[in-house]
Design an enzyme around this catalytic site. Sequence first.
Site, short mmCIF file in Angstrom:
data_model
loop_
_atom_site.label_atom_id
_atom_site.label_comp_id
_atom_site.label_asym_id
_atom_site.label_seq_id
_atom_site.Cartn_x
_atom_site.Cartn_y
_atom_site.Cartn_z
CG HIS A 268 32.02 29.09 37.44
ND1 HIS A 268 30.94 28.55 38.08
CD2 HIS A 268 31.54 30.23 36.83
CE1 HIS A 268 29.87 29.30 37.86
NE2 HIS A 268 30.21 30.32 37.10
CG HIS A 308 29.26 25.80 46.20
ND1 HIS A 308 28.71 27.02 46.50
CD2 HIS A 308 28.96 25.56 44.90
CE1 HIS A 308 28.11 27.48 45.42
NE2 HIS A 308 28.25 26.63 44.44
CG ASP A 365 30.44 21.25 38.26
OD1 ASP A 365 29.60 21.22 37.35
OD2 ASP A 365 30.91 22.30 38.73
N1 CMC Z 1 39.61 19.94 47.45
C1 CMC Z 1 40.49 20.11 48.48
N2 CMC Z 1 40.51 21.17 49.28
C2 CMC Z 1 39.60 22.13 49.04
C3 CMC Z 1 38.66 22.04 48.00
C4 CMC Z 1 38.68 20.89 47.19
N3 CMC Z 1 37.81 20.73 46.19
N4 CMC Z 1 37.89 23.13 47.99
C5 CMC Z 1 38.32 23.91 48.99
N5 CMC Z 1 39.36 23.29 49.64
C6 CMC Z 1 40.08 23.77 50.82
C7 CMC Z 1 41.01 24.90 50.46
O1 CMC Z 1 42.31 24.42 50.17
C8 CMC Z 1 40.99 25.71 51.74
O2 CMC Z 1 41.78 25.03 52.69
P1 CMC Z 1 42.66 25.88 53.74
O3 CMC Z 1 41.67 26.61 54.59
O4 CMC Z 1 43.46 24.86 54.46
O5 CMC Z 1 43.52 26.83 52.93
C9 CMC Z 1 39.54 25.60 52.20
O6 CMC Z 1 39.08 24.33 51.68
C10 CMC Z 1 38.64 26.71 51.71
O7 CMC Z 1 38.77 26.80 50.30
P2 CMC Z 1 38.64 28.13 49.48
O8 CMC Z 1 39.39 28.00 48.21
O9 CMC Z 1 38.94 29.31 50.34
O10 CMC Z 1 37.07 28.14 49.19
P3 CMC Z 1 36.35 28.99 48.10
O11 CMC Z 1 35.00 29.26 48.62
O12 CMC Z 1 37.16 30.17 47.69
O13 CMC Z 1 36.28 28.01 46.84
C11 CMC Z 1 35.59 26.44 45.25
C12 CMC Z 1 35.16 27.36 46.40
C13 CMC Z 1 34.35 25.83 44.61
C14 CMC Z 1 36.30 27.26 44.17
C15 CMC Z 1 36.53 25.36 45.80
O14 CMC Z 1 35.86 24.57 46.77
C16 CMC Z 1 37.10 24.47 44.71
O15 CMC Z 1 38.12 24.80 44.10
N6 CMC Z 1 36.46 23.27 44.41
C17 CMC Z 1 36.88 22.43 43.34
C18 CMC Z 1 36.38 22.97 42.02
C19 CMC Z 1 34.90 22.74 41.86
O16 CMC Z 1 34.38 21.66 42.09
N7 CMC Z 1 34.20 23.79 41.39
C20 CMC Z 1 32.77 23.72 41.12
C21 CMC Z 1 31.97 24.57 42.06
S1 CMC Z 1 30.22 24.27 41.98
C22 CMC Z 1 29.70 24.66 40.42
C23 CMC Z 1 30.14 25.96 39.86
O17 CMC Z 1 30.28 26.97 40.54
O18 CMC Z 1 30.35 26.00 38.67
#
Ligand code: CMC
Length: 430
Positions: A268, A308, A365
């Site tokens: 987050h 996201h 971010d």
């Molecule tokens: N790098 C590589 N792979 C990713 C990433 C990433 N940053 N984000 C998602 N994926 C992949 C993930 O491994 C999954 O792949 P698969 O389907 O093969 O298992 C797929 O994309 C879907 O990911 P998810 O974890 O199910 O998606 P989510 O909606 O639960 O997570 C998230 C959203 C923001 C937590 C995630 O994209 C992430 O961890 N990003 C990096 C951390 C980040 O930048 N966070 C800030 C978010 S914006 C500001 C805020 O909220 O504070």
Amino acid sequence: MSQDTLSITDNRTGKTYELEVTDGTIRAMDLRQIKVDESDFGLMTYDPAFTNTASCRSSVTYIDGDKGILHHRGYPIEQLAEKASFLEVAYLLFNGELPNRTQLADFTQEVTMHTFVHENVRTFINGFRYDAHPMGMLVGTVAALSTFYPEAMDIHDKENRRLQMVRLLAKMPTIAAWSFRHSQGKPFVYPDNDLSYTENFLAMMKRVGDNKYVADPDIVRALDVLFILHADHEQNCSTNTMRAVGSSHADPYSAVAAATAALYGPLHGGANSAVLKMLRQIGSVDHVPAFMKSVKEGTGGRLMGFGHRVYKNYDPRAKVIKKLADRVFDIIGTKNPLLKVALELEKIALDDEYFVQRKLYPNVDFYSGLIYEVLDIPVDMFTVLFAIPRTAGWLAQWEEMLLDKDQKIARPRQIYTGQSARDVPPRDER
Ligand code: CMC
């Protein structure tokens, strides 16, 4: 049969039910009538992480994740970032409308008059270890504020509620700056009520001795825009925490402390500092391909600042921040050398099947840390800079939740997967 209904046939019993569809949703409680027999509890939904559950009705923020659209109270984020100040946006979030000149002057005066904290706050910030993380100090100190304002428990009184909202908005920069000063071993700087909200925060961070630090107005504006971009983002993890804690009728200081703790995590708000650490670790453009390979293979962690839950397109805030970064680099007269690494990561990701297929785009971010770094703000402070403006959104959503007749104490159900009932054996038989 009315059009706005959903017919469900339970193949276990052959019975058919008709559920109302309102605003593209069915009420989860309407499923409860679907039972195999009278002793059955009734059907529930299973939705870990609330990926497809609307937990509230809200008029604060609108996001269209597929189109990359973000509006606060109907106003596009791009226009707010261009034409409003952070305090105007905070007022908008609290009240539903932008302030006119008199309302803005009154609100600014009110916030300014509440920037000071009780002297004892100083004492306990000083009690943290010299190397305490500023987010840890922020969480602890905001929670402690509830002990200074016990009347804040009276959340049903509008005037009282509003007073605490203004206090929180006003005191966050002071506590944030003091957490920073403590980690630097520098004396605390008191708020300067002649300065604007953002200018004052910068002054409390940067002043040394009697030296009157005067921030460049363009830098003040850049930080104010960053505050606007972080002010609210509908039902994200920390806002959901704010609402959940607030739903037990805890005071707003305790709820904001909990929301701040939720923001701390690297998935987050902690992502902004994680991005910078990642960029530093990659180091140079020629290391980017190997890093990207490791992300895709699952050995290099995630590409922080990408992806996201809601945006399946470029985060509109990231677009504004990218432009802002260029403006700030021009003012400071130096580019952050890690910008090249970030641009290369973005270029590769936007073209790479792994990221394209999963609709992973830069989020808010990804670029913000590059700006904070050239402003000489240490990495551990980045998430604190997110928490300050997000307090406005947390509080607006908290008040909306309290006034929403549909809301009750947040309390999800579970699917129990443990042992069935059994007797406790004597100790020597275990
Ligand atoms: N790098 C590589 N792979 C990713 C990433 C990433 N940053 N984000 C998602 N994926 C992949 C993930 O491994 C999954 O792949 P698969 O389907 O093969 O298992 C797929 O994309 C879907 O990911 P998810 O974890 O199910 O998606 P989510 O909606 O639960 O997570 C998230 C959203 C923001 C937590 C995630 O994209 C992430 O961890 N990003 C990096 C951390 C980040 O930048 N966070 C800030 C978010 S914006 C500001 C805020 O909220 O504070």
